[in-house]
Design an enzyme around this catalytic site. Structure first.
Site, PDB file in Angstrom:
ATOM      1  CG  HIS A  53      -1.849   1.161   1.297  1.00  0.00           C
ATOM      2  ND1 HIS A  53      -2.327   1.656   2.492  1.00  0.00           N
ATOM      3  CD2 HIS A  53      -2.360   1.981   0.336  1.00  0.00           C
ATOM      4  CE1 HIS A  53      -3.097   2.702   2.257  1.00  0.00           C
ATOM      5  NE2 HIS A  53      -3.128   2.922   0.964  1.00  0.00           N
ATOM      6  CG  HIS A 107      -0.148   6.311  -0.513  1.00  0.00           C
ATOM      7  ND1 HIS A 107      -0.909   7.419  -0.224  1.00  0.00           N
ATOM      8  CD2 HIS A 107      -0.973   5.245  -0.387  1.00  0.00           C
ATOM      9  CE1 HIS A 107      -2.143   7.045   0.079  1.00  0.00           C
ATOM     10  NE2 HIS A 107      -2.210   5.723  -0.013  1.00  0.00           N
ATOM     11  CG  HIS A 141      -4.455   3.622  -3.838  1.00  0.00           C
ATOM     12  ND1 HIS A 141      -5.654   4.249  -3.591  1.00  0.00           N
ATOM     13  CD2 HIS A 141      -3.735   3.738  -2.692  1.00  0.00           C
ATOM     14  CE1 HIS A 141      -5.659   4.726  -2.366  1.00  0.00           C
ATOM     15  NE2 HIS A 141      -4.496   4.434  -1.788  1.00  0.00           N
ATOM     16  CG  ASN A 165      -6.944   2.651   0.462  1.00  0.00           C
ATOM     17  OD1 ASN A 165      -6.222   2.866   1.438  1.00  0.00           O
ATOM     18  ND2 ASN A 165      -8.082   3.291   0.273  1.00  0.00           N
ATOM     19  CB  ILE A 202      -8.362   8.282   0.643  1.00  0.00           C
ATOM     20  CG1 ILE A 202      -8.772   8.338   2.123  1.00  0.00           C
ATOM     21  CG2 ILE A 202      -8.514   6.879   0.117  1.00  0.00           C
ATOM     22  CD1 ILE A 202      -8.863   9.722   2.682  1.00  0.00           C
TER      23      ILE A 202
END
Length: 638
Positions: free
Chosen positions: A295, A300, A487, A491, A638
Site C-alpha cells: 500500500h 503512495h 491502489h 486500500n 486517500i
C-alpha cells in the site's frame, strides 16, 4: 529517507519546515495534528474534502492521545470474541473527540471556517465502528483454512502470493527451509510434490527473507514476531488449502542461524489451537507487508515523484500532462497528511504495526529491489509465477489459478486502461522519432528516473527507455494502473477485512507456546483467551480500526476511473470519443464482475465469509460514498 545508498526511497515534496536548532538536521514539528507542511496550492484538498478527512482524522488521533488509563480501567484485553464484537461495533468506544486534539487542530487548520466545519462534524459523529464485512454473515467463518487462503487471492493484499518454484524453499542467502516432503505430501491428495509443482498447484506466501535481518531488533520493542513461510495446495475446486506453516526466529547465539517450527493443519485438540496461532502470526506478517509495502511504498510513495516531475517538466497544455493530471488528484496532500500523522516517529503506524520504529528502514530495504517495469499487472503476475505468457489467449496471459479474483478482474481493468492510454498516445505520436524528439517528455522522464526515483537509476532493468511509442504507452499504462486500480485493490478493502482485528492482527504479544511450557498449559485451558492475549490489545486495536476506517472511505468529491472533474479538459472531439469508449469498456467490466460474483462455481469470489469481490469494480457512475468496498478512483487520493 531517500538520497543515500543505505536508505533508498522515493523522493517527496519539500516540507517548508525549519530545521531544529538542536541538531540543525531534524525538521521542527509543532503540533500533534501537524499541518505545517508545504503543499503547492494546486495540489491541496478542496475545502470540503479537507473538512471530511480532518473529521475522520481527528477521531483517529483521539484514540492516540486519550490517556491509556481510560483503557486500563476497563482492562486492556478483550475478554472474548463476542465481547470484542459488542465492545467495538455496538457503542461508541471513545468520546467524540478529546479536547486536547481539538485545541491542537484549532492552531493547525488553514481557516477558521474549516475548523468550525470539522468541529461540527466531530460533534455530530461520535466514534462508532460499523460491523466489517468479514463478520457480517458469520462470526466464525474467518477462522477457516479456506478463508485464510482465499484472502491471499481476493482479500486486501492479493499481490504477495507466489507460485512455488523450488522445494524446499530456499532463502536468498541459500539456506533451505526446514519444511520437508513428509510435512507436505500427505495433504496433496495422492499427488507428489514434483507433480504438484509441474502442474502449477503449489503456492507460497513468503514473509521470510526480508524480515529475518530485522527480527532481533523488532522483538526488543515488546512484540513477538516470527518470519514465516506458508505453503498452499490448489485443490480441484479452485480453492487453496494451506498445508504447512514455518515460523522462524534468529538463533539465540547471535549468529546467522535460525530456529524454526513447523505447524500442520488440524481441527481438534491442542494441534488445532497451535495451528490457529500459527495462522495469526502469518496474518501479522502479511498485515505489516500490506500496509507498509503493497500500500504505502508501491502506490503512495511510488507515485509522488511522478506528480512532482509532471508539474515541473510538462506544461499544462502538453498532452501527457492532460492525460495524467486526473491520476494525481490529492496525492501530494494525502501523502503529506500521512507523513504528519501516520508515518512520523511515534505515530499511528509505529503504534499499531509490528515493525514499530524499524518500519521505514525495512521499507527502504525492499525498495532497493523495486522495479517500475515490474509494476504493470501482467508483468507482476508473470514475475510471481501466477501466470505465463500465452500470445494465443486474450491479453496474452494464462492464469495458473483461474479463480483468482484480483487477477481476473484486474486484467479486465488493465486491458481497459491500456486500450485508453494507447489510443490516446496514438492520437498525438505517430512515429517513434516524435517521442524521442519531445524535449518536455524526455525532461519529465529524466526527472522521474534521476531525481524522484533517483535511488533506483543504477538498475537498467528498472525503467524502459522512452524512445518508442510502445515504451511510452506501456510506461503510462503502468503509471495509471498503479495510481488507480492497484491502489484501489490494496486500500478500499482494509476496513472490510481488517476492521475485525482477530482476522488481520497487526502485531503479536506472545509467541506460540512450546510443548510442556506454562504457556502451553494456559493455551490448553482457554484457547480463546490465549489468542486474544496474543493479538493487539484494546487500545492498539481501536487505534488501528480508527486508522483503516479513514483509509477505506470514499469521500464526496471522489473522481473515478473514466471520469473527469470537468468537461472542459479538452475540446478535441476525437479524444472525447476515445474517453467515451473507455467508459463503455469499464461499464462492461462492471457487468462481468457482477456476473462472476453470482457464479456458484467460483468459490473464491465470496468464500466462507460471503463477501463478494468488488474492490476492482470500477463504479463509473461514482454514486456511492463512504465504506463501499468498491470503486476505482482515478488517483491515490486517500
Amino acid at each position: 529517507m531517500g538520497g543515500t545508498r543505505t536508505h533508498p526511497y522515493p523522493r517527496r515534496c519539500r516540507t517548508g519546515r525549519a530545521l531544529s536548532k538542536t541538531d540543525e538536521v531534524t525538521e521542527t514539528r509543532k503540533h500533534v495534528i501537524n499541518l505545517d507542511f508545504y503543499i503547492p496550492p494546486d495540489e491541496r484538498f478542496s475545502p470540503g474534502k479537507l473538512a471530511e478527512v480532518l473529521t475522520l482524522g481527528v477521531q483517529a488521533v483521539t484514540h492516540f492521545v486519550v490517556p491509556e488509563m481510560k483503557t486500563m480501567i476497563q482492562g486492556n484485553n478483550f475478554k472474548s470474541i463476542e465481547l470484542l464484537t459488542r465492545d467495538l461495533y455496538t457503542k461508541p468506544s471513545q468520546p467524540a473527540a478529546d479536547g486536547e486534539v481539538m485545541e491542537q487542530l484549532k492552531t493547525s487548520v488553514p481557516s477558521r471556517k474549516t475548523y468550525k466545519q470539522v468541529a461540527k462534524n466531530v460533534k455530530d459523529n461520535p466514534v462508532k465502528f460499523p460491523i466489517p464485512q468479514v463478520i457480517q454473515h458469520d462470526l466464525e467463518a474467518w477462522r477457516s483454512d479456506e478463508e485464510f487462503a482465499r484472502e491471499m487471492l481476493a482479500g486486501l493484499n492479493p499481490v504477495a502470493i507466489k507460485r512455488l518454484q523450488k522445494f524446499p524453499p530456499v532463502s536468498s542467502g541459500g539456506k533451505k527451509s526446514s519444511i520437508t516432503a513428509q510435512h507436505v505430501e500427505s495433504q496433496l491428495a495422492d499427488v507428489t510434490i514434483e507433480m504438484a509443482m509441474r502442474h502449477h498447484r503449489l503456492y507460497i506466501l513468503d514473509h521470510h527473507d526480508y524480515l529475518m535481518p530485522y527480527l532481533r531488533r523488532i522483538n526488543t520493542l515488546g512484540v513477538c514476531i516470527y518470519a514465516s513461510r506458508t505453503l498452499l495446495f490448489l485443490k480441484v475446486d479452485g480453492t487453496l488449502k494451506p498445508v504447512v506453516i514455518e515460523l522462524s526466529l534468529p538463533a539465540t547465539d547471535g549468529g546467522d542461524g535460525e530456529i524454526s517450527r513447523i505447524f500442520l493443519p488440524a481441527t481438534h485438540g491442542t494441534d488445532a489451537h497451535l495451528w490457529q496461532l500459527a495462522k495469526a502470526h502469518v496474518s501479522v506478517n502479511d498485515s505489516g507487508y500490506h500496509q507498509l509495502i503493497s500500500h504505502r511504498l508501491f502506490t503512495h510513495a511510488a507515485v509522488e515523484p511522478f506528480v512532482i516531475a509532471t508539474k515541473r517538466q510538462l506544461s499544462a497544455m502538453h498532452p501527457i500532462h492532460k492525460l495524467l493530471e486526473p491520476h494525481f488528484k490529492d496525492t501530494m496532500q494525502i501523502n503529506t497528511l500521512a507523513r504528519s500523522i501516520l508515518l512520523n516517529a511515534g505515530g499511528i503506524l509505529e503504534r499499531t504495526m509490528y515493525p514499530g520504529k524499524y518500519a521505514l528502514e525495512m521499507s527502504s530495504a525492499i525498495y532497493g529491489d523495486w522495479r517500475f517495469t515490474e509494476q504493470s499487472l501482467p508483468n507482476d503476475l508473470v514475475k510471481r509465477g501466477m501466470a505465463s505468457r500465452d500470445p494465443a489467449l486474450p491479453g496474452g496471459l494464462s492464469l495458473h489459478i483461474e479463480d483468482y479474483p484480483y487477477a481476473v478482474d484486474g486484467l479486465d481493468v488493465w486491458r481497459a486502461i491500456d486500450g485508453w492510454v494507447r489510443s490516446y498516445c496514438a492520437h498525438f505520436y505517430h512515429h517513434d522519432t516524435e517521442v524521442a524528439a519531445d524535449t518536455e517528455l524526455q525532461a519529465w522522464w529524466d526527472d522521474v528516473r534521476s531525481v524522484g526515483q533517483g535511488d533506483r537509476q543504477g538498475d537498467p532493468a528498472c525503467w524502459l527507455a522512452l524512445d518508442t511509442v510502445d515504451h511510452l504507452e506501456e510506461t503510462l499504462s503502468t503509471l495509471v494502473w498503479i495510481a488507480s486500480a492497484l491502489h484501489a485493490a490494496v486500500n478500499f478493502g482494509q476496513y472490510g477485512y481488517a476492521g475485525f482485528p482477530p482476522n488481520r492482527p497487526t502485531r503479536c504479544r506472545r509467541f506460540v507456546p512450546l510443548p510442556g511450557s506454562p504457556e502451553m498449559t494456559q493455551l490448553e485451558a482457554d484457547p480463546d483467551k490465549f489468542f486474544l492475549e496474543m493479538i493487539p490489545d484494546r487500545f492498539t486495536a481501536t487505534l488501528g480500526l480508527a486508522l483503516i476506517e479513514v483509509l477505506s472511505n470514499h469521500t464526496s468529491d471522489e473522481v473515478y476511473l473514466g471520469q473527469r472533474a470537468t468537461s472542459t479538459w479538452t475540446d478535441d472531439g476525437e479524444l472525447l470519443q476515445l474517453l467515451d469508449r473507455f467508459r463503455e469498456e469499464l461499464s462492461r467490466v462492471e457487468k462481468r464482475v457482477t456476473e462472476r460474483n453470482k457464479d456458484p462455481r467460483l468459490n473464491n469470489r465470496r468464500g466462507p465469509v460471503k463477501v463478494p469481490y468488488t474492490l476492482l469494480f470500477p463504479d463509473v457512475a461514482g454514486t456511492e460514498k463512504g465504506l463501499t468496498g468498491r470503486g476505482i478512483p482515478n488517483s491515490v487520493s486517500i
